[in-house]
Design a protein around this motif. Structure first.
Motif, PDB file in Angstrom:
ATOM      1  N   ILE A  30       1.029  -2.905  -5.715  1.00 56.83           N
ATOM      2  CA  ILE A  30       0.196  -3.961  -5.112  1.00 56.83           C
ATOM      3  C   ILE A  30      -1.285  -3.662  -5.230  1.00 56.83           C
ATOM      4  O   ILE A  30      -2.112  -4.430  -4.762  1.00 56.83           O
ATOM      5  CB  ILE A  30       0.576  -4.265  -3.642  1.00 56.83           C
ATOM      6  N   GLY A  31      -1.672  -2.554  -5.867  1.00 54.00           N
ATOM      7  CA  GLY A  31      -3.100  -2.290  -6.043  1.00 54.00           C
ATOM      8  C   GLY A  31      -3.345  -0.841  -6.393  1.00 54.00           C
ATOM      9  O   GLY A  31      -2.442  -0.018  -6.310  1.00 54.00           O
ATOM     10  N   TYR A  74      -4.337   2.046  -5.251  1.00 52.32           N
ATOM     11  CA  TYR A  74      -4.508   2.977  -4.140  1.00 52.32           C
ATOM     12  C   TYR A  74      -3.124   3.484  -3.796  1.00 52.32           C
ATOM     13  O   TYR A  74      -2.133   2.900  -4.231  1.00 52.32           O
ATOM     14  CB  TYR A  74      -5.144   2.291  -2.920  1.00 52.32           C
TER      15      TYR A  74
END
Ligand code: 6GU
Length: 294
Positions: A170-171, A173
């Motif tokens: 989802i990103g 990180y």
């Protein structure tokens, strides 16, 4: 839509009973069940992970526990795959996530059968297009990894069984596990279900939707002046064409500044004359298929 979630922290998903998704469940639009992976263990410690083969830090989720769980939820008989080692060993076997970028993927059901989804920080990014596609499925099964991840043979095996298996990040990180990622994906998917939201038009106008995705223009409500800051005059003019143009230009300017990658992805054939003029003023060349920075 039937949604199963497998996790070692199923209580985490009690939040899904709140708010809009809770309402959608009571309306019968979706049926969400969170399962505890440890229910499929047989040892006294209910262990779901083991040390990484080849060494390294952390623990990896074991394939045997996952397969007993997933076989049951997918109603599959256990099988043994022909081959075996290294079938996914070449670089070009990685799923780039591009395979569904067809023009009609917004409306096409992703598949007739269940879709098995594993959150994974080392996978392709989950996008609005994925959310739209998955909103057409009738059964989603999410498998939440914890620790350093899950044995790579799990998705490999279920793909070989003909299941539509997706892995998404989802990103850029790192999270401690897939639970937060699953709730993010679930919210993005379920709000697209017909009847989920009151106002269907508000979905269409949002950022990242449609063929010409731009960041959204700014929003204002009353009063027209607040603490010395005025709403832009044109929004009070009552001239709808002017308001639309103002908002469209603002969306183009904001996207140019914050997400030039989205400008580069625009289809020039779908831009009107005024769009082109604005983009040219922002330093873009718009005579090819996609805008290019001058
Ligand atoms: Cl899907 N999982 C984890 N553990 N971390 C993430 C992620 C997923 N996406 C971004 N970071």
């Amino acid at each position: 839509m039937k949604i199963d979630i497998v996790s070692v922290f199923p209580e985490y998903f009690e939040v899904l009973n709140l708010s809009l998704l809770g309402k959608a469940q009571s309306k019968g639009l979706v049926e969400v069940t969170a399962h505890n992976l440890r229910d499929w263990t047989h040892d006294v410690h209910h262990s779901v992970d083991d040390t990484p083969v080849g060494g390294g830090a952390g623990m990896v989720m074991k394939p045997e526990v996952w397969s007993e769980c997933l076989d049951e939820l997918l109603q599959l008989e256990p099988a043994v795959i022909e081959n075996t080692e290294n079938i996914e060993d070449s670089a070009d076997s990685f799923d780039t996530g591009d395979s569904c970028d067809t023009a009609d993927s917004d409306t096409a059901p992703s598949s007739a059968g269940p879709v098995l989804i594993f959150p994974n920080p080392s996978a392709p990014l989950f996008t609005q297009q994925d959310a739209t596609e998955l909103s057409h499925a009738d059964h989603l099964l999410f498998g939440c990894g914890r620790y350093e991840g899950y044995d790579a043979r799990i998705p490999q095996y279920y793909r070989a069984q003909g299941i539509d298996v997706r892995e998404y990040s989802i990103g850029d990180y790192v999270l401690n596990g897939g639970e937060v990622a699953v709730s993010v994906m679930l919210e993005a998917i379920t709000r697209l279900l017909p009847g989920f939201m009151g106002n269907a038009a508000s979905i269409v106008e949002e950022s990242y939707t449609g063929d010409n995705a731009l960041l959204e223009h700014r929003q204002y409500t009353k009063p027209a002046e607040w603490r010395g800051i005025k709403v832009p005059d044109v929004l009070l003019s009552g001239n709808h064409a002017k308001v639309d143009r103002f908002r469209r230009d603002e969306a183009l300017e904001k996207t140019n500044e914050l997400r030039p990658d989205l400008i580069e992805a625009l289809d020039c054939a779908k831009l009107d004359k005024a769009d082109r003029k604005t983009l040219m003023a922002l330093g873009w060349e718009v005579s090819a298929a996609h805008p290019r920075k001058r």
